[in-house]
Write an enzyme that holds these catalytic residues in place. Structure first.
Site, mmCIF file in Angstrom:
data_model
loop_
_atom_site.group_PDB
_atom_site.id
_atom_site.type_symbol
_atom_site.label_atom_id
_atom_site.label_comp_id
_atom_site.label_asym_id
_atom_site.label_seq_id
_atom_site.Cartn_x
_atom_site.Cartn_y
_atom_site.Cartn_z
ATOM 1 N N CYS A 83 0.827 -1.225 0.000
ATOM 2 C CA CYS A 83 0.000 0.000 0.000
ATOM 3 C C CYS A 83 0.855 1.266 0.000
ATOM 4 O O CYS A 83 0.324 2.382 -0.105
ATOM 5 C CB CYS A 83 -0.941 0.014 1.194
ATOM 6 S SG CYS A 83 -2.019 -1.409 1.246
ATOM 7 N N HIS A 330 -9.208 4.039 -0.926
ATOM 8 C CA HIS A 330 -7.835 3.529 -0.832
ATOM 9 C C HIS A 330 -7.522 2.577 -1.984
ATOM 10 O O HIS A 330 -7.450 1.356 -1.793
ATOM 11 C CB HIS A 330 -7.668 2.862 0.541
ATOM 12 C CG HIS A 330 -6.304 2.332 0.839
ATOM 13 N ND1 HIS A 330 -5.144 2.851 0.283
ATOM 14 C CD2 HIS A 330 -5.893 1.315 1.672
ATOM 15 C CE1 HIS A 330 -4.103 2.172 0.747
ATOM 16 N NE2 HIS A 330 -4.535 1.240 1.570
HETATM 17 N N1 COA Z 1 -16.625 2.472 4.529
HETATM 18 C C1 COA Z 1 -17.888 2.912 4.374
HETATM 19 N N2 COA Z 1 -18.844 2.215 3.727
HETATM 20 C C2 COA Z 1 -18.487 1.046 3.180
HETATM 21 C C3 COA Z 1 -17.175 0.548 3.273
HETATM 22 C C4 COA Z 1 -16.239 1.314 3.995
HETATM 23 N N3 COA Z 1 -14.978 0.867 4.148
HETATM 24 N N4 COA Z 1 -17.107 -0.638 2.627
HETATM 25 C C5 COA Z 1 -18.336 -0.880 2.119
HETATM 26 N N5 COA Z 1 -19.162 0.145 2.458
HETATM 27 C C6 COA Z 1 -20.600 0.228 2.183
HETATM 28 C C7 COA Z 1 -20.971 -0.220 0.767
HETATM 29 O O1 COA Z 1 -21.096 0.870 -0.101
HETATM 30 C C8 COA Z 1 -22.317 -0.869 0.998
HETATM 31 O O2 COA Z 1 -23.293 0.165 1.137
HETATM 32 P P1 COA Z 1 -24.793 -0.024 0.564
HETATM 33 O O3 COA Z 1 -25.345 -1.191 1.317
HETATM 34 O O4 COA Z 1 -25.421 1.280 0.865
HETATM 35 O O5 COA Z 1 -24.607 -0.316 -0.894
HETATM 36 C C9 COA Z 1 -22.172 -1.521 2.364
HETATM 37 O O6 COA Z 1 -21.175 -0.748 3.048
HETATM 38 C C10 COA Z 1 -21.739 -2.981 2.307
HETATM 39 O O7 COA Z 1 -20.711 -3.073 1.337
HETATM 40 P P2 COA Z 1 -19.966 -4.406 0.974
HETATM 41 O O8 COA Z 1 -19.253 -4.187 -0.327
HETATM 42 O O9 COA Z 1 -20.905 -5.574 1.056
HETATM 43 O O10 COA Z 1 -18.909 -4.516 2.133
HETATM 44 P P3 COA Z 1 -17.973 -5.724 2.409
HETATM 45 O O11 COA Z 1 -18.388 -6.332 3.706
HETATM 46 O O12 COA Z 1 -17.811 -6.618 1.229
HETATM 47 O O13 COA Z 1 -16.567 -4.971 2.588
HETATM 48 C C11 COA Z 1 -14.916 -4.234 4.119
HETATM 49 C C12 COA Z 1 -16.363 -4.103 3.653
HETATM 50 C C13 COA Z 1 -14.687 -3.258 5.257
HETATM 51 C C14 COA Z 1 -14.628 -5.658 4.630
HETATM 52 C C15 COA Z 1 -13.982 -3.920 2.908
HETATM 53 O O14 COA Z 1 -14.219 -2.601 2.507
HETATM 54 C C16 COA Z 1 -12.528 -4.093 3.254
HETATM 55 O O15 COA Z 1 -11.992 -5.202 3.191
HETATM 56 N N6 COA Z 1 -11.817 -3.003 3.617
HETATM 57 C C17 COA Z 1 -10.429 -3.078 3.998
HETATM 58 C C18 COA Z 1 -9.549 -2.929 2.790
HETATM 59 C C19 COA Z 1 -8.108 -3.156 3.150
HETATM 60 O O16 COA Z 1 -7.773 -4.065 3.905
HETATM 61 N N7 COA Z 1 -7.209 -2.367 2.569
HETATM 62 C C20 COA Z 1 -5.805 -2.492 2.787
HETATM 63 C C21 COA Z 1 -5.447 -1.910 4.069
HETATM 64 S S1 COA Z 1 -3.844 -2.356 4.640
#
Ligand code: COA
Length: 382
Positions: A83, A330
Site C-alpha cells: 500500500c 484507498h
Molecule cells: N466504509 C464505508 N462504507 C463502506 C465501506 C467502507 N470501508 N465498505 C463498504 N461500504 C458500504 C458499501 O457501499 C455498501 O453500502 P450499501 O449497502 O449502501 O450499498 C455496504 O457498506 C456494504 O458493502 P460491501 O461491499 O458488502 O462490504 P464488504 O463487507 O464486502 O466490505 C470491508 C467491507 C470493510 C470488509 C472492505 O471494505 C474491506 O476489506 N476493507 C479493507 C480494505 C483493506 O484491507 N485495505 C488495505 C489496508 S492495509
C-alpha cells in the site's frame, strides 16, 4: 543534490469505477497532472501499483501506462511496496530528478480493485504468508490486534476510534473526489457491521479504484511552468518486520517513526513545524498510531488528541483533510500519490472548504502492510 518541486497534480475520483479500465484510470489522472503542470514533455515515469497481477491479471504496468499515455519510448517503471507503492514511486522519481538524470518526471499510482477478484486475498499477499495468512489472518484482523493492544495499553476507547472515522468522513464530504463523501456519526461507526473485533466496517478503508499523478522537476526550472511550485523538502523511508507478532510491541509502528525521523532531519524541521498531514488511515487505529509515531502528540495519547478535536481542519494538527483513506478511498497503489495531491492543493491555497488556514508545510505518510514499510515526504511552499 538538486532541489525538486511538484509543478502539477491530478487524480481521478476514487470509488467503484466499473466503466473504466486500469489504463483509463491512469491516463485520466496523468493527463490532469500534465495539464495542470503545463509541460509539453515527460522524460521518465514511475507508476506505483501494488498488485494488478492479482486484481486484473496484468503485469508490466510501467510500459502499459507509458504506451497508453502516448509517451513511449520514455523509460517507465512500476514501483511496488504494497500500500506504500505510490509514496515509493514519488520517492523514486524524486531521486531521479535529484540525481540530475532526468528533468521532468511523472510520478503516479493506480489500482483497479473492483474487478471481480478476491480483494481480501489480494491484499493479504502483503502480509507474511507462512506465519500470518496461512493461519487465517486478514488485514482487518491484523489492525484489530493492534487496536485491542492499544486500547489495553493506553486506554484508547472505542469512541475515540469512531471519532477518527467521523472526522475523516466530514473532511471527505468536502472533497468531490471522495468515494464515501458523506458524513457519519459516532453511533453509526460504533454500531456498524463488525469486521474484526473491535473494528467495524466504518473503521475500515474501502475497496477502491483510482489513480493519482504528479509532475516533478528541478526547482530552478519550476517557475517556468507555474507561479506556485511546491518544494519537496524531504523524503524518508524505512522497513520493519513483515509479521506483526515479531515486533517487540505491536502498537509501535517503527517504520513510520524512522521514516519520519529521517524526513524531519533532511528537512531540518520538527513535528511542530508541520501545518497539516495526510497519514495512512487504512483503519482508524492506523491513524492513531501514525500520529503518535510522527510526533504530533505523545505516545498513547492520540485517542485523547483526536477526541479534543486537535486533528480536525481547524485543530492544532489537521490530519487527513482529504478525507483520508477511510472516506476518500484507498486504491492501494495510488494512495501515496493522492496524499501528495492533497498537500499540494492545500499549500497552493486551492483546497476550498477543506483549506487549512496559512498552510505552508505539509507531510505525507504512506504505509505498506501492517507497517512493514513506510515512506514520509515533507513539502513546503516556495
Ligand atoms: N466504509 C464505508 N462504507 C463502506 C465501506 C467502507 N470501508 N465498505 C463498504 N461500504 C458500504 C458499501 O457501499 C455498501 O453500502 P450499501 O449497502 O449502501 O450499498 C455496504 O457498506 C456494504 O458493502 P460491501 O461491499 O458488502 O462490504 P464488504 O463487507 O464486502 O466490505 C470491508 C467491507 C470493510 C470488509 C472492505 O471494505 C474491506 O476489506 N476493507 C479493507 C480494505 C483493506 O484491507 N485495505 C488495505 C489496508 S492495509
Amino acid at each position: 543534490m538538486r532541489e525538486v518541486a511538484i509543478i502539477g497534480v491530478g487524480m481521478t475520483k476514487f470509488g467503484e469505477l466499473w466503466d473504466k479500465t486500469i489504463r483509463d484510470i491512469f491516463v485520466e489522472a496523468a493527463l490532469n497532472a500534465i495539464k495542470d503542470a503545463g509541460v509539453d514533455r515527460i522524460d521518465s515515469m514511475y507508476v506505483g501499483n501494488m498488485t494488478a497481477g492479482l486484481f486484473i491479471g496484468q503485469e508490466h504496468i510501467g510500459a502499459l501506462m507509458a504506451d497508453y499515455l502516448g509517451m513511449a519510448p520514455i523509460p517507465a517503471m512500476r514501483v511496488e511496496s504494497a500500500c506504500a507503492s505510490g509514496g515509493m514511486a514519488l520517492r523514486a522519481g524524486l531521486m531521479e530528478v535529484c540525481s540530475g538524470m532526468s528533468e521532468i518526471v511523472l510520478v503516479g499510482g493506480v489500482e483497479k480493485m473492483w474487478s471481480g477478484a478476491d480483494a481480501t486475498y489480494a491484499l493479504s499477499t502483503a502480509a507474511d504468508q507462512e506465519y500470518e495468512c496461512y493461519q487465517g489472518i486478514t488485514f482487518p484482523g491484523l489492525y484489530a490486534l493492534i487496536a485491542r493492544s492499544h486500547m489495553h495499553k493506553y486506554g484508547t476507547t472505542r469512541k475515540q476510534l469512531s471519532m477518527v472515522s467521523v472526522k475523516n468522513h466530514h473532511n471527505g464530504s468536502l472533497n468531490p473526489n471522495a468515494q464515501f463523501g458523506r458524513e457519519t456519526t459516532i453511533d453509526a461507526v460504533t454500531n456498524a457491521t463488525m469486521v474484526a473485533d473491535p473494528l467495524t466496517l466504518m473503521d475500515c478503508s474501502p475497496v477502491s479504484d483510482g489513480g493519482a499523478c504528479a509532475i516533478i522537476c528541478p526547482m530552478d526550472i519550476a517557475k517556468k511552468y507555474t507561479d506556485t511550485p511546491v518544494k519537496i523538502l524531504a523524503s524518508g523511508a524505512a522497513t520493519d518486520t513483515i509479521a506483526l507478532h515479531q515486533r517487540k510491541e505491536i502498537t509501535d509502528l517503527n517504520a513510520v517513526k524512522v521514516a519520519g525521523e529521517k524526513a524531519y532531519k533532511m528537512a531540518g524541521l520538527s513535528p511542530k513545524d508541520i501545518d497539516l498531514a495526510e497519514v495512512h488511515d487504512c483503519f482508524t487505529i492506523a491513524e492513531i498510531c501514525a500520529i503518535e509515531e510522527l510526533g504530533f502528540c505523545e505516545k498513547g495519547k492520540a485517542g485523547e488528541f483526536t477526541e479534543k478535536g486537535e486533528t480536525g481542519i481547524e485543530g492544532k494538527m489537521p490530519i487527513n483533510t482529504s478525507g483520508g483513506l477511510k472516506s476518500k478511498g484507498h486504491p492501494v497503489g495510488a494512495t501515496g500519490v493522492a496524499q501528495a495531491v492533497e498537500i499540494v492543493e492545500q499549500l497552493r491555497g486551492n483546497a476550498g472548504k477543506r483549506q487549512v488556514k496559512d498552510a505552508k508545510i505539509g507531510l505525507t505518510q504512506n504505509m505498506g502492510g501492517s507497517g512493514a514499510s513506510s515512506v514520509v515526504h515533507i513539502f513546503g511552499v516556495c
